[in-house]
Design an enzyme around this catalytic site. Structure first.
Site, PDB file in Angstrom:
ATOM      1  N   LYS A  80      16.237 -55.002  16.357  1.00 29.87           N
ATOM      2  CA  LYS A  80      15.527 -53.900  16.998  1.00 29.87           C
ATOM      3  C   LYS A  80      15.926 -53.807  18.480  1.00 29.87           C
ATOM      4  O   LYS A  80      16.574 -52.853  18.861  1.00 29.87           O
ATOM      5  CB  LYS A  80      14.009 -54.047  16.848  1.00 29.87           C
ATOM      6  N   ASP A 121       5.292 -62.989  16.475  1.00 38.34           N
ATOM      7  CA  ASP A 121       6.474 -62.303  15.952  1.00 38.34           C
ATOM      8  C   ASP A 121       6.711 -61.109  16.882  1.00 38.34           C
ATOM      9  O   ASP A 121       5.968 -60.134  16.855  1.00 38.34           O
ATOM     10  CB  ASP A 121       6.187 -61.844  14.519  1.00 38.34           C
ATOM     11  N   TRP A 136       4.032 -56.960   8.267  1.00 37.63           N
ATOM     12  CA  TRP A 136       4.739 -58.181   8.690  1.00 37.63           C
ATOM     13  C   TRP A 136       3.772 -59.335   8.860  1.00 37.63           C
ATOM     14  O   TRP A 136       4.099 -60.481   8.536  1.00 37.63           O
ATOM     15  CB  TRP A 136       5.558 -57.920   9.952  1.00 37.63           C
TER      16      TRP A 136
HETATM   17  C1  LIG Z   1      11.861 -55.928  11.324  1.00 35.38           C
HETATM   18  C2  LIG Z   1      10.735 -56.880  11.390  1.00 35.38           C
HETATM   19  C3  LIG Z   1      10.673 -58.043  10.602  1.00 35.38           C
HETATM   20  C4  LIG Z   1      11.676 -58.345   9.504  1.00 35.38           C
HETATM   21  O1  LIG Z   1      12.790 -58.944   9.928  1.00 35.38           O
HETATM   22  P1  LIG Z   1      13.944 -59.374   8.913  1.00 35.38           P
HETATM   23  O2  LIG Z   1      15.060 -59.651   9.846  1.00 35.38           O
HETATM   24  O3  LIG Z   1      14.206 -58.225   7.984  1.00 35.38           O
HETATM   25  O4  LIG Z   1      13.464 -60.577   8.197  1.00 35.38           O
HETATM   26  C5  LIG Z   1       9.613 -58.908  10.792  1.00 35.38           C
HETATM   27  N1  LIG Z   1       8.654 -58.652  11.697  1.00 35.38           N
HETATM   28  C6  LIG Z   1       8.669 -57.534  12.455  1.00 35.38           C
HETATM   29  C7  LIG Z   1       7.582 -57.295  13.446  1.00 35.38           C
HETATM   30  C8  LIG Z   1       9.708 -56.620  12.316  1.00 35.38           C
HETATM   31  O5  LIG Z   1       9.723 -55.508  13.076  1.00 35.38           O
END
Ligand SMILES: *Cc1c(COP(=O)(O)O)cnc(C)c1O
Length: 354
Positions: free
Chosen positions: A191, A167, A100
């Site tokens: 999540k 993030d 990510w």
């Molecule tokens: C799941 C996740 C993403 C991706 O998110 P999308 O909604 O599929 O764009 C980005 N960063 C982290 C840390 C994630 O766990």
């Protein structure tokens, strides 16, 4: 009931699912489904207003930050952040701790040359880099709070000169943290926060004031915030799910959630460290994720036995990400300790005879 260790979209608290099921049929007794009312009507206004108030309450801020529900997942944020925050000649810094992070770095290359301060890529992303120098003058420094795929997590956020942006898609609300250490945080819903579809952004006002204004409105943080998450039709159901989850977090209490997550991680990693049939992926135990524990079987026979036992015990979603292989136990807020206990029992059974 399954023991749901899926990485995302992931397990919900049962109470939240029940509230959402009710709201789909009849939102708060008004005779209409939440899916069949205007996003500009009083029902959805209440959801948005109360969600913002809950966020302020849970994270302890007032008007020094703005929160907004955007579309398109965290992946869209990888582009919107540099698009909005980088003015010509600006530089953004990154710590590369996994897939990510890499995607955020790649998206930033369209706006400026990203400065990579540190990376654990050469070591298979098996740790969180601690020692590195931060150059002066970065517009912001971006980190991935929890590395969902490789299974590492920041347990202390770095102190930075530049505004820190994280993030937090896979660990938001899993523990207390000091929002005031950050220029911005963001999280895709699926999540710990709600159904997939929306991404929560919380942005400090002084950074917002510096955002570019010469952007198409739909990509502009300014415009989305000015319009209170209602610039266009937002992902209504996803935001409704976040609202129900935020209420659940408030009812349960941050301390209780944090303590439960610690207890689950302690139980799991104690088993992993004493079980000869499995090995952890993350090198430094201080960097292990409480949300996504990554591990491997020591050989094919163990793996086959473990797969069969998982299936027999209703354990689902335990397979590692296709890029990382092995296994991954995702232990988000909604996962009960009892599911982790079953998993550790199955791991012990898989080790029989070793
Ligand atoms: C799941 C996740 C993403 C991706 O998110 P999308 O909604 O599929 O764009 C980005 N960063 C982290 C840390 C994630 O766990």
């Amino acid at each position: 009931m399954k023991h749901n260790f899926t990485a995302g979209p992931a397990i919900f608290p049962l109470e939240v699912l029940e509230e959402l099921a009710g709201g789909i049929l009849d939102f708060e007794g008004g005779g209409l489904s939440i899916l069949e009312v205007s996003h500009r009507g009083k029902e959805f206004k209440k959801i948005l207003d109360e969600s913002l108030a809950l966020l302020q309450d849970l994270l302890g801020y007032k008007d020094e930050y703005e929160a907004v529900f955007l579309y398109g997942g965290a992946t869209v944020m990888f582009s919107l952040l540099p698009m909005n925050l980088l003015l010509p000649g600006d530089k953004a810094g990154f710590i590369n701790t996994g897939v990510w992070s890499q995607k955020a770095i790649k998206a930033a290359t369209y706006y400026a040359d990203p400065v990579i301060l540190a990376s654990s890529e050469e070591d298979g992303f098996s740790y969180i880099p601690q020692e590195y120098a931060e150059p002066d003058g970065l517009r912001y420094l971006h980190i991935t709070s929890n590395n969902t795929i490789y299974g590492s997590q920041y347990h202390h956020y770095p102190h930075t000169k530049a505004p820190l942006i994280a993030d937090m898609s896979s660990d938001i609300f899993s523990r207390r943290f000091n929002l005031h250490q950050f220029g911005a945080i963001y999280a895709a819903a699926q999540k710990n926060l709600g159904p997939s579809g929306t991404t929560l952004l919380i942005l400090r006002k002084d950074l917002l004031a510096q955002c570019r204004r010469d952007l198409p409105e739909i990509f502009s943080f300014q415009k989305h915030i000015e319009n209170g998450s209602l610039l266009n039709t937002p992902p209504v159901f996803s935001i409704y799910g976040c609202y129900a989850t935020l209420k659940w977090i408030k009812r349960t209490g941050f301390d209780q959630i944090e303590a439960a997550n610690e207890a689950k991680a302690r139980l799991f990693y104690a088993e992993l460290d004493s079980n000869p049939a499995f090995k952890g992926v993350i090198k430094e135990s201080r960097d292990r994720s409480r949300m996504n524990a990554t591990f491997r079987a020591v050989n094919q026979e163990v793996a086959a036995r473990f797969d069969t036992l998982c299936a027999h015990n209703d354990i689902v979603g335990i397979k590692g990400h296709r890029l990382a292989g092995g296994y991954r136990a995702s232990m988000y807020n909604a996962l009960p300790l009892s599911s982790v206990r079953i998993l550790t029992e199955v791991m012990r059974e898989a080790a029989n005879g070793l």
